[in-house]
Design a protein around this motif. Sequence first.
Motif, mmCIF file in Angstrom:
data_model
loop_
_atom_site.group_PDB
_atom_site.id
_atom_site.type_symbol
_atom_site.label_atom_id
_atom_site.label_comp_id
_atom_site.label_asym_id
_atom_site.label_seq_id
_atom_site.Cartn_x
_atom_site.Cartn_y
_atom_site.Cartn_z
ATOM 1 N N LEU A 1 -1.114 2.544 22.169
ATOM 2 C CA LEU A 1 0.177 1.854 22.178
ATOM 3 C C LEU A 1 1.185 2.510 23.109
ATOM 4 O O LEU A 1 2.212 1.918 23.432
ATOM 5 C CB LEU A 1 0.763 1.819 20.763
ATOM 6 N N GLY A 2 0.913 3.757 23.513
ATOM 7 C CA GLY A 2 1.838 4.482 24.371
ATOM 8 C C GLY A 2 3.080 4.950 23.643
ATOM 9 O O GLY A 2 4.125 5.120 24.252
ATOM 10 N N VAL A 3 2.967 5.131 22.333
ATOM 11 C CA VAL A 3 4.094 5.572 21.506
ATOM 12 C C VAL A 3 3.602 6.583 20.473
ATOM 13 O O VAL A 3 2.406 6.713 20.234
ATOM 14 C CB VAL A 3 4.753 4.398 20.746
ATOM 15 N N THR A 4 4.546 7.261 19.872
ATOM 16 C CA THR A 4 4.228 8.104 18.727
ATOM 17 C C THR A 4 4.953 7.510 17.528
ATOM 18 O O THR A 4 6.170 7.642 17.414
ATOM 19 C CB THR A 4 4.689 9.554 18.961
ATOM 20 N N PRO A 5 4.225 6.824 16.645
ATOM 21 C CA PRO A 5 4.877 6.182 15.504
ATOM 22 C C PRO A 5 5.257 7.213 14.448
ATOM 23 O O PRO A 5 4.450 7.583 13.613
ATOM 24 C CB PRO A 5 3.816 5.203 14.989
ATOM 25 N N VAL A 6 6.502 7.706 14.484
ATOM 26 C CA VAL A 6 6.917 8.773 13.578
ATOM 27 C C VAL A 6 8.139 8.434 12.717
ATOM 28 O O VAL A 6 8.893 9.321 12.367
ATOM 29 C CB VAL A 6 7.191 10.088 14.349
ATOM 30 N N PRO A 7 8.362 7.182 12.353
ATOM 31 C CA PRO A 7 9.490 6.910 11.471
ATOM 32 C C PRO A 7 9.200 7.482 10.083
ATOM 33 O O PRO A 7 8.060 7.853 9.788
ATOM 34 C CB PRO A 7 9.551 5.384 11.420
ATOM 35 N N PRO A 8 10.218 7.537 9.212
ATOM 36 C CA PRO A 8 9.950 7.959 7.849
ATOM 37 C C PRO A 8 8.851 7.091 7.245
ATOM 38 O O PRO A 8 8.723 5.914 7.585
ATOM 39 C CB PRO A 8 11.276 7.737 7.123
ATOM 40 N N GLY A 9 8.089 7.698 6.374
ATOM 41 C CA GLY A 9 7.011 6.943 5.765
ATOM 42 C C GLY A 9 6.649 7.478 4.404
ATOM 43 O O GLY A 9 7.016 8.590 4.031
ATOM 44 N N THR A 10 5.946 6.649 3.672
ATOM 45 C CA THR A 10 5.422 7.023 2.369
ATOM 46 C C THR A 10 3.940 6.722 2.380
ATOM 47 O O THR A 10 3.528 5.639 2.800
ATOM 48 C CB THR A 10 6.117 6.212 1.258
ATOM 49 N N LEU A 11 3.130 7.677 1.952
ATOM 50 C CA LEU A 11 1.689 7.486 1.833
ATOM 51 C C LEU A 11 1.348 7.534 0.355
ATOM 52 O O LEU A 11 1.673 8.505 -0.331
ATOM 53 C CB LEU A 11 0.934 8.574 2.594
ATOM 54 N N LEU A 12 0.711 6.471 -0.120
ATOM 55 C CA LEU A 12 0.356 6.355 -1.527
ATOM 56 C C LEU A 12 -1.150 6.205 -1.678
ATOM 57 O O LEU A 12 -1.771 5.405 -0.967
ATOM 58 C CB LEU A 12 1.028 5.126 -2.140
ATOM 59 N N GLY A 13 -1.727 6.947 -2.599
ATOM 60 C CA GLY A 13 -3.125 6.760 -2.947
ATOM 61 C C GLY A 13 -3.248 5.606 -3.927
ATOM 62 O O GLY A 13 -2.452 5.491 -4.863
ATOM 63 N N VAL A 14 -4.209 4.724 -3.687
ATOM 64 C CA VAL A 14 -4.424 3.570 -4.555
ATOM 65 C C VAL A 14 -5.893 3.496 -4.945
ATOM 66 O O VAL A 14 -6.756 4.060 -4.273
ATOM 67 C CB VAL A 14 -3.985 2.250 -3.874
ATOM 68 N N ALA A 15 -6.181 2.786 -6.010
ATOM 69 C CA ALA A 15 -7.555 2.641 -6.476
ATOM 70 C C ALA A 15 -8.362 1.706 -5.572
ATOM 71 O O ALA A 15 -9.548 1.948 -5.319
ATOM 72 C CB ALA A 15 -7.572 2.119 -7.908
ATOM 73 N N ALA A 16 -7.736 0.637 -5.094
ATOM 74 C CA ALA A 16 -8.440 -0.344 -4.276
ATOM 75 C C ALA A 16 -7.422 -1.192 -3.531
ATOM 76 O O ALA A 16 -6.241 -1.223 -3.878
ATOM 77 C CB ALA A 16 -9.321 -1.235 -5.149
ATOM 78 N N LEU A 17 -7.906 -1.897 -2.503
ATOM 79 C CA LEU A 17 -7.091 -2.858 -1.765
ATOM 80 C C LEU A 17 -7.688 -4.250 -1.952
ATOM 81 O O LEU A 17 -8.498 -4.468 -2.849
ATOM 82 C CB LEU A 17 -6.995 -2.454 -0.294
ATOM 83 N N ASP A 18 -7.337 -5.181 -1.076
ATOM 84 C CA ASP A 18 -7.709 -6.579 -1.241
ATOM 85 C C ASP A 18 -9.205 -6.852 -1.228
ATOM 86 O O ASP A 18 -9.687 -7.722 -1.942
ATOM 87 C CB ASP A 18 -7.004 -7.440 -0.198
#
Length: 135
Positions: free
Chosen positions: A103-120
């Motif tokens: 992408l030619g960028v460094t995506p570094v905005p604030p963020g939250t990482l959450l562990g989940v049991a499963a996705l869709d």
Amino acid sequence: MAITLMNPSGLPEIDAYRQVSIATGSKLVFIAGQVAWDAQGVTVGHGDLAAQVEQCYLNIGTALAGAGASFGDVAKLTVYVVDWTPDKLPLFMEGVARAAAKLGVTPVPPGTLLGVAALDVPEHLVEVEATAVVD
């Protein structure tokens, strides 16, 4: 740009993201959670966390562009990772770095990482959503 990213004095500096984003624009863009689908809806990187993270961030980039925005306009990211454990961080960061290079960028905005049991669907290991502000 409508977003200013910063690490205020008194909070730790973290290489992967900034602690605070200040938004001054007037157009809000909310990107639905993006999984590791390509444009045809086929999952990329079965069983490969780094590849799926990369595809999620590329999809966020595509969605942002469609809204007239870029990663520079992102105020916050939220990331959901199936069965998260800290030992997965290097693979996660590898995927972010590969997407950033493309992408030619460094995506570094604030963020939250959450562990989940499963996705869709069972083959999805990660999902990323974004909120952006555009002037």
